[in-house]
Design an enzyme around this catalytic site. Structure first.
Site, PDB file in Angstrom:
ATOM      1  N   ALA A 166     -39.498  30.687  10.727  1.00 11.48           N
ATOM      2  CA  ALA A 166     -38.936  30.851  12.069  1.00 11.48           C
ATOM      3  C   ALA A 166     -38.058  32.086  12.073  1.00 11.48           C
ATOM      4  O   ALA A 166     -37.497  32.474  11.035  1.00 11.48           O
ATOM      5  CB  ALA A 166     -38.113  29.623  12.473  1.00 11.48           C
ATOM      6  N   VAL A 179     -35.175  32.351  13.298  1.00  8.20           N
ATOM      7  CA  VAL A 179     -33.771  31.985  13.098  1.00  8.20           C
ATOM      8  C   VAL A 179     -33.443  31.680  11.638  1.00  8.20           C
ATOM      9  O   VAL A 179     -32.266  31.640  11.273  1.00  8.20           O
ATOM     10  CB  VAL A 179     -33.409  30.788  13.997  1.00  8.20           C
ATOM     11  N   TYR A 180     -34.446  31.487  10.814  1.00  6.71           N
ATOM     12  CA  TYR A 180     -34.189  31.198   9.404  1.00  6.71           C
ATOM     13  C   TYR A 180     -33.597  32.445   8.731  1.00  6.71           C
ATOM     14  O   TYR A 180     -34.286  33.437   8.505  1.00  6.71           O
ATOM     15  CB  TYR A 180     -35.454  30.777   8.672  1.00  6.71           C
ATOM     16  N   SER A 181     -32.304  32.358   8.435  1.00  2.84           N
ATOM     17  CA  SER A 181     -31.577  33.473   7.803  1.00  2.84           C
ATOM     18  C   SER A 181     -31.737  34.762   8.598  1.00  2.84           C
ATOM     19  O   SER A 181     -31.873  35.853   8.036  1.00  2.84           O
ATOM     20  CB  SER A 181     -32.045  33.670   6.353  1.00  2.84           C
ATOM     21  N   ASN A 182     -31.729  34.614   9.943  1.00  2.00           N
ATOM     22  CA  ASN A 182     -31.795  35.776  10.846  1.00  2.00           C
ATOM     23  C   ASN A 182     -32.961  36.706  10.521  1.00  2.00           C
ATOM     24  O   ASN A 182     -32.808  37.933  10.473  1.00  2.00           O
ATOM     25  CB  ASN A 182     -30.473  36.559  10.804  1.00  2.00           C
TER      26      ASN A 182
END
Length: 344
Positions: free
Chosen positions: A59, A61-64
């Site tokens: 995704a 959003v996973y660790s930006n």
């Protein structure tokens, strides 16, 4: 590896898929999931492909975005051997257009994800949450354009309620836009809420479940038992607070049942918990995560065998909780059961 059809589509996906949330970990949540760099990620991808695990989920959003970047580097030279799944909608920043599923956000976000992943298309693109501020028509018409442009092949959702899914499906049907075929959901022996509404919806409307956190946010790893302190080095304190609470006694009852079956089968607690999920209706793929090779190989041992009917029944009984209205008490009464029998 067993392959299953993803919902009402023609796409075949492995029964186990790999969650890349452990790649490039940073921040208060994802750093506790894992911090695999490109070299370690490449090794984990190697092991997955050798075992027939050909679907990798991530995704933005996973660790930006770092998870997508590391995954993209880890699969270089073998993109055609696997399927990529990613998600979008959760906030990436504080700006007014850095959250949600607007046309502006989705088009720019997909282009950015493609660049991070080093590919020209996303096999399964899912909305990470319902955006109540953007008209459903805008969302779905944008997804239609992304499919037509060849940037996205199949679409799905994650963390939607039943009515949000159904409204979207109705609008898609009306306009001839792509229907959601995947629903990425939290589901485990200590979190069976999926069964009450979303599972019957998936069976009726053709959405295949892609299960995340199948070990209950780390509670079903085999390290937590009645009367035993959480082991040193466990990350449960850091990760479990992000998920729904589980009463201690309920957890211990489930773990007791898992331990008993582990003694009978010679399988590990995680393998049994994963195998139970693979027997549930509508489940297309269970997403496993691993911080290292040892964890990954243990999780891969969840396939190639099947729990007995008696063992499944014992796990069902140990993990059962009272369902909310209108599912309880009416589902337990004969008249209601004749009209709408439970799926499991």
């Amino acid at each position: 590896m067993e392959y299953r059809t993803l919902g009402k589509s023609g796409l075949k996906v492995p029964a186990l898929s790999f969650g890349a949330g452990t790649f490039g970990g940073s921040g208060p949540l994802f750093s506790h999931w894992g911090t695999s760099d490109v070299a370690e990620a490449r090794r984990l991808v190697d092991i997955c492909l050798e075992a027939g695990v050909t679907l990798f989920d991530t995704a933005d959003v996973y660790s930006n975005g770092a998870s997508e970047e590391v995954l993209g580097e880890a699969i270089k030279g073998r993109r055609n051997e696997l399927l990529l799944s990613t998600k979008m909608s959760l906030p990436l920043g504080d700006g007014p257009n850095e959250a949600g599923s607007s046309r502006h956000r989705l088009i720019a976000g997909v282009d950015a994800a493609l660049k991070r992943l080093g590919t020209d298309h996303i096999d399964i693109f899912q909305l990470h949450a319902f955006d109540a501020f953007t008209p459903v028509e805008e969302v779905l018409s944008t997804l239609d354009q992304l499919v037509r442009d060849g940037k996205v092949r199949y679409v799905g959702v994650s963390n939607f309620s039943g009515w949000q899914v159904m409204k979207s499906l109705a609008v898609a049907e009306k306009h001839g836009w792509p229907r959601y075929v995947a629903n990425q959901v939290y589901y485990s022996l200590v979190g069976r809420d999926y069964e009450w509404d979303l599972m019957p919806l998936g069976a009726d409307q053709g959405l295949g479940a892609m299960v995340w956190s199948p070990l209950g946010w780390g509670r079903l790893t085999g390290k937590i038992r009645r009367g035993t302190p959480i082991p040193e080095g466990s990350r449960l304190h850091e990760t479990a607070s992000f998920g729904p609470p589980v009463p201690d006694e309920h957890l211990y009852t489930v773990v007791d049942a898992l331990d008993g079956i582990a003694e009978e089968t010679g399988k590990t607690v995680p393998q049994i918990a994963l195998n139970w999920l693979l027997q549930r209706p509508t489940v297309s793929s269970v997403i496993i995560g691993a911080r290292n090779e040892t964890q990954l190989r243990d999780n891969l041992g969840a396939v190639g065998w099947t729990l007995t009917g008696d063992q499944i029944a014992r796990l069902d009984a140990a993990s059962a909780v009272t369902a909310p209205y209108p599912h309880f008490p009416y589902r337990r009464q004969e008249g209601f059961a004749r009209l709408d029998p439970p799926m499991v």
